[in-house]
Design a protein around this motif. Structure first.
Motif, PDB file in Angstrom:
ATOM      1  N   THR A 338       0.834  -1.207   0.000  1.00 17.83           N
ATOM      2  CA  THR A 338       0.000   0.000   0.000  1.00 17.83           C
ATOM      3  C   THR A 338       0.866   1.252   0.000  1.00 17.83           C
ATOM      4  OG1 THR A 338      -0.120   0.073   2.425  1.00 17.83           O
ATOM      5  CG2 THR A 338      -1.807  -1.207   1.272  1.00 17.83           C
ATOM      6  N   ASP A 339       0.335   2.315  -0.606  1.00 20.44           N
ATOM      7  CA  ASP A 339       1.071   3.577  -0.662  1.00 20.44           C
ATOM      8  C   ASP A 339       1.127   4.246   0.699  1.00 20.44           C
ATOM      9  OD1 ASP A 339       2.355   5.586  -2.499  1.00 20.44           O
ATOM     10  OD2 ASP A 339       0.788   6.867  -1.642  1.00 20.44           O
ATOM     11  N   GLU A 340       0.210   3.886   1.594  1.00 20.54           N
ATOM     12  CA  GLU A 340       0.162   4.511   2.916  1.00 20.54           C
ATOM     13  C   GLU A 340       1.193   3.947   3.875  1.00 20.54           C
ATOM     14  OE1 GLU A 340      -2.393   3.359   1.273  1.00 20.54           O
ATOM     15  OE2 GLU A 340      -3.438   5.225   0.753  1.00 20.54           O
ATOM     16  N   TYR A 341       1.810   2.822   3.518  1.00 21.12           N
ATOM     17  CA  TYR A 341       2.813   2.216   4.394  1.00 21.12           C
ATOM     18  C   TYR A 341       4.192   2.391   3.780  1.00 21.12           C
ATOM     19  CZ  TYR A 341       4.668  -0.882   7.979  1.00 21.12           C
ATOM     20  OH  TYR A 341       5.366  -1.382   9.046  1.00 21.12           O
ATOM     21  N   GLN A 342       5.208   2.617   4.602  1.00 24.16           N
ATOM     22  CA  GLN A 342       6.475   3.112   4.092  1.00 24.16           C
ATOM     23  C   GLN A 342       7.408   2.071   3.499  1.00 24.16           C
ATOM     24  OE1 GLN A 342       7.080   4.414   8.302  1.00 24.16           O
ATOM     25  NE2 GLN A 342       9.207   4.109   7.816  1.00 24.16           N
ATOM     26  N   VAL A 343       7.228   0.780   3.800  1.00 26.46           N
ATOM     27  CA  VAL A 343       8.217  -0.191   3.330  1.00 26.46           C
ATOM     28  C   VAL A 343       8.302  -0.216   1.809  1.00 26.46           C
ATOM     29  CG1 VAL A 343       6.639  -2.180   3.319  1.00 26.46           C
ATOM     30  CG2 VAL A 343       9.096  -2.527   3.654  1.00 26.46           C
ATOM     31  N   GLY A 344       7.173  -0.054   1.116  1.00 26.11           N
ATOM     32  CA  GLY A 344       7.198  -0.045  -0.337  1.00 26.11           C
ATOM     33  C   GLY A 344       7.944   1.144  -0.906  1.00 26.11           C
ATOM     34  N   HIS A 345       7.937   2.258  -0.192  1.00 29.28           N
ATOM     35  CA  HIS A 345       8.647   3.453  -0.646  1.00 29.28           C
ATOM     36  C   HIS A 345      10.161   3.256  -0.564  1.00 29.28           C
ATOM     37  CE1 HIS A 345       5.054   6.095  -0.925  1.00 29.28           C
ATOM     38  NE2 HIS A 345       4.581   5.217  -0.043  1.00 29.28           N
ATOM     39  N   TYR A 346      10.619   2.513   0.429  1.00 30.41           N
ATOM     40  CA  TYR A 346      12.046   2.176   0.496  1.00 30.41           C
ATOM     41  C   TYR A 346      12.446   1.317  -0.701  1.00 30.41           C
ATOM     42  CZ  TYR A 346      12.611   3.995   5.227  1.00 30.41           C
ATOM     43  OH  TYR A 346      12.695   4.835   6.324  1.00 30.41           O
ATOM     44  N   TYR A 347      11.593   0.381  -1.050  1.00 37.72           N
ATOM     45  CA  TYR A 347      11.878  -0.491  -2.195  1.00 37.72           C
ATOM     46  C   TYR A 347      11.993   0.334  -3.480  1.00 37.72           C
ATOM     47  CZ  TYR A 347      11.479  -4.426  -5.445  1.00 37.72           C
ATOM     48  OH  TYR A 347      11.700  -5.333  -6.442  1.00 37.72           O
ATOM     49  N   LYS A 348      11.089   1.280  -3.669  1.00 39.28           N
ATOM     50  CA  LYS A 348      11.134   2.131  -4.856  1.00 39.28           C
ATOM     51  C   LYS A 348      12.419   2.961  -4.885  1.00 39.28           C
ATOM     52  CE  LYS A 348       6.091   2.556  -5.209  1.00 39.28           C
ATOM     53  NZ  LYS A 348       4.937   3.490  -5.076  1.00 39.28           N
ATOM     54  N   ARG A 349      12.826   3.466  -3.736  1.00 41.91           N
ATOM     55  CA  ARG A 349      14.065   4.250  -3.690  1.00 41.91           C
ATOM     56  C   ARG A 349      15.271   3.377  -4.024  1.00 41.91           C
ATOM     57  NH1 ARG A 349      16.464   8.680  -5.135  1.00 41.91           N
ATOM     58  NH2 ARG A 349      18.268   9.197  -3.855  1.00 41.91           N
ATOM     59  N   LEU A 350      15.282   2.154  -3.530  1.00 39.46           N
ATOM     60  CA  LEU A 350      16.375   1.239  -3.830  1.00 39.46           C
ATOM     61  C   LEU A 350      16.430   0.920  -5.320  1.00 39.46           C
ATOM     62  CD1 LEU A 350      16.013  -1.106  -0.748  1.00 39.46           C
ATOM     63  CD2 LEU A 350      18.022   0.308  -1.272  1.00 39.46           C
ATOM     64  N   LEU A 351      15.283   0.815  -5.963  1.00 36.43           N
ATOM     65  CA  LEU A 351      15.264   0.582  -7.404  1.00 36.43           C
ATOM     66  C   LEU A 351      15.866   1.761  -8.162  1.00 36.43           C
ATOM     67  CD1 LEU A 351      11.739  -1.045  -8.007  1.00 36.43           C
ATOM     68  CD2 LEU A 351      13.964  -2.188  -7.906  1.00 36.43           C
ATOM     69  N   VAL A 352      15.543   2.975  -7.739  1.00 31.14           N
ATOM     70  CA  VAL A 352      16.100   4.167  -8.389  1.00 31.14           C
ATOM     71  C   VAL A 352      17.606   4.254  -8.173  1.00 31.14           C
ATOM     72  CG1 VAL A 352      16.109   6.692  -8.357  1.00 31.14           C
ATOM     73  CG2 VAL A 352      13.933   5.456  -8.340  1.00 31.14           C
ATOM     74  N   LEU A 353      18.061   3.991  -6.955  1.00 31.20           N
ATOM     75  CA  LEU A 353      19.491   4.046  -6.667  1.00 31.20           C
ATOM     76  C   LEU A 353      20.276   3.043  -7.498  1.00 31.20           C
ATOM     77  CD1 LEU A 353      19.454   4.438  -2.774  1.00 31.20           C
ATOM     78  CD2 LEU A 353      20.076   6.176  -4.460  1.00 31.20           C
ATOM     79  N   GLU A 354      19.672   1.891  -7.789  1.00 32.83           N
ATOM     80  CA  GLU A 354      20.358   0.890  -8.612  1.00 32.83           C
ATOM     81  C   GLU A 354      20.589   1.402 -10.030  1.00 32.83           C
ATOM     82  OE1 GLU A 354      20.743  -2.292 -11.508  1.00 32.83           O
ATOM     83  OE2 GLU A 354      18.897  -1.134 -11.235  1.00 32.83           O
ATOM     84  N   LYS A 355      19.705   2.248 -10.546  1.00 31.66           N
ATOM     85  CA  LYS A 355      19.807   2.725 -11.926  1.00 31.66           C
ATOM     86  C   LYS A 355      20.704   3.947 -12.081  1.00 31.66           C
ATOM     87  CE  LYS A 355      17.069  -0.373 -13.633  1.00 31.66           C
ATOM     88  NZ  LYS A 355      17.661  -1.470 -14.440  1.00 31.66           N
ATOM     89  N   LEU A 356      20.764   4.797 -11.074  1.00 33.11           N
ATOM     90  CA  LEU A 356      21.533   6.036 -11.196  1.00 33.11           C
ATOM     91  C   LEU A 356      23.041   5.763 -11.239  1.00 33.11           C
ATOM     92  CD1 LEU A 356      19.636   8.419  -8.749  1.00 33.11           C
ATOM     93  CD2 LEU A 356      19.481   8.328 -11.240  1.00 33.11           C
ATOM     94  N   TYR A 357      23.749   6.520 -12.076  1.00 29.04           N
ATOM     95  CA  TYR A 357      25.208   6.438 -12.202  1.00 29.04           C
ATOM     96  C   TYR A 357      25.678   5.040 -12.616  1.00 29.04           C
ATOM     97  CZ  TYR A 357      24.471  10.609  -9.334  1.00 29.04           C
ATOM     98  OH  TYR A 357      24.014  11.804  -8.817  1.00 29.04           O
TER      99      TYR A 357
END
Length: 375
Positions: A338-357
């Protein structure tokens, strides 16, 4: 390498941790995402606490700290999934400005670094292009001499944090001589901004007949690419530290959830299968920390050794981030998606960090090449 933090480093870590716990809660972050993807107020506090000047030499008005201090702050910012472009500005752009070797640029170096340090002028790198695929030499943006300055034409894509920037460091190919770096003010470019999956903002930049003064060249052909590679390696390693903070936060919140969620009259954390998953997550986090330390130890080594250590850390970020973030969602069950719970937001950030640089595949290829070069 001494793995023990000094008293000053421990104080920095505790201060950063206290700030993100007290001032950067998840609900506050969600409001920032809806309001534009970053907080000028938080950025001003970063400057006030000295985080933006950690990597700037004392001779140029900074604190002159080592990379360990930068990694400590990046790790704590990862714990709160901070939206501000700390790494892009205070690590990557600051390094490029500090080491820019074009003679005409020297006069404005100190003022630009002062703008980064006090938070008044966010500066970001604009290098990626539609067909570049992380290869630094694939630059189609063109620069040509015109009168007493330069004119730049081209397109840059996916510049993280671009809507908040005052300046961009733009790579361009100069009249067949090679790639150079130029400082371009925001008002000279057209931005097409958008949101990334983690809530941060990015933009594509259109540069059409952008006229610059002679002192806009930051690094000349012949040195620009090596300078760019070294600065990007520092930024990539700082990203590993940020990802480590994200993964530690996921591990902690998942552990707390398993201790409180009841099933069959007992906490689900007592189920052996779930304990095994938590153990595997813990191992991935510790391996990421170890490879981060290895990268820091090789950051000032010969280029081949530095590339190998940084790329190994970036590959580990990709695999560990997907595993820890994915397992965190799985162990939370339905609430984890769910968007209201934070664990999924960490996962999305980790996906972005994997792609950058440079993504995992690109860094794996570079790791192999660096091994061959060092052999």
């Amino acid at each position: 390498m001494d793995f023990n933090l000094s008293d000053e480093q421990q104080m920095l870590r505790e201060a950063a941790g206290r700030y993100v716990r007290e001032q950067y809660g998840f609900e506050a972050r969600r409001k920032l995402v809806a309001a534009g993807g970053w907080s000028p107020q938080h950025w001003a506090r970063y400057a006030e606490m000295g985080w933006l000047s950690l990597a700037i030499p004392e001779a140029l008005g900074g604190l002159g700290c080592g990379f360990v201090e930068t990694a400590l702050v990046a790790e704590e910012l990862g714990r709160c999934i901070a939206l501000e472009p700390f790494i892009g500005c205070a690590v990557l752009a600051a390094r490029l400005i500090e080491r820019g070797d074009a003679p005409a640029f020297a006069a404005q170096r100190e003022a630009l670094l002062a703008g980064i340090a006090d938070g008044s002028a966010i500066t970001l790198l604009a290098h990626s292009e539609p067909d570049s695929r992380f290869e630094l030499h694939r630059v189609q943006t063109e620069a040509r001499e015109s009168g007493a300055g330069w004119v730049i034409d081209g397109t840059k894509m996916m510049v993280p944090g671009a809507p908040s920037a005052a300046h961009y460091i733009v790579s361009a190919r100069l009249d067949g001589q090679g790639v150079a770096l130029f400082l371009v003010p925001r008002e000279a470019v057209t931005l097409h901004d958008y949101a990334l999956i983690d809530g941060t903002r990015a933009a594509d930049l259109d540069l059409r007949g952008v006229a610059l003064g002679k002192d806009a060249m930051l690094a000349a052909p012949g040195t620009a690419l090596s300078l760019l590679e070294e600065a990007l390696d520092r930024a990539a390693l700082a990203q590993v530290a940020e990802a480590l903070g994200c993964m530690e936060a996921v591990l902690e919140m998942t552990s707390d959830y398993l201790k409180t969620r009841q099933q069959f009259g007992q906490p689900i954390g007592k189920f052996q299968a779930l304990q095994h998953r938590m153990s595997e997550m813990f191992v991935e986090v510790q391996e990421t920390r170890s490879i981060l330390y290895r990268g820091i130890a090789h950051l000032e080594a010969a280029p081949a050794a530095r590339r190998q250590a940084v790329s190994a850390a970036k590959v580990m970020l990709g695999s560990a981030g997907r595993f820890v973030g994915g397992q965190g969602i799985q162990l939370h069950g339905g609430i984890g998606v769910t968007d209201e719970y934070q664990v999924g937001h960490y996962y999305k950030r980790l996906l972005v960090l994997e792609k950058l640089y440079g993504d995992s595949d690109w860094h794996l290829d570079r790791f192999i090449e660096a091994q061959r070069e060092a052999a």
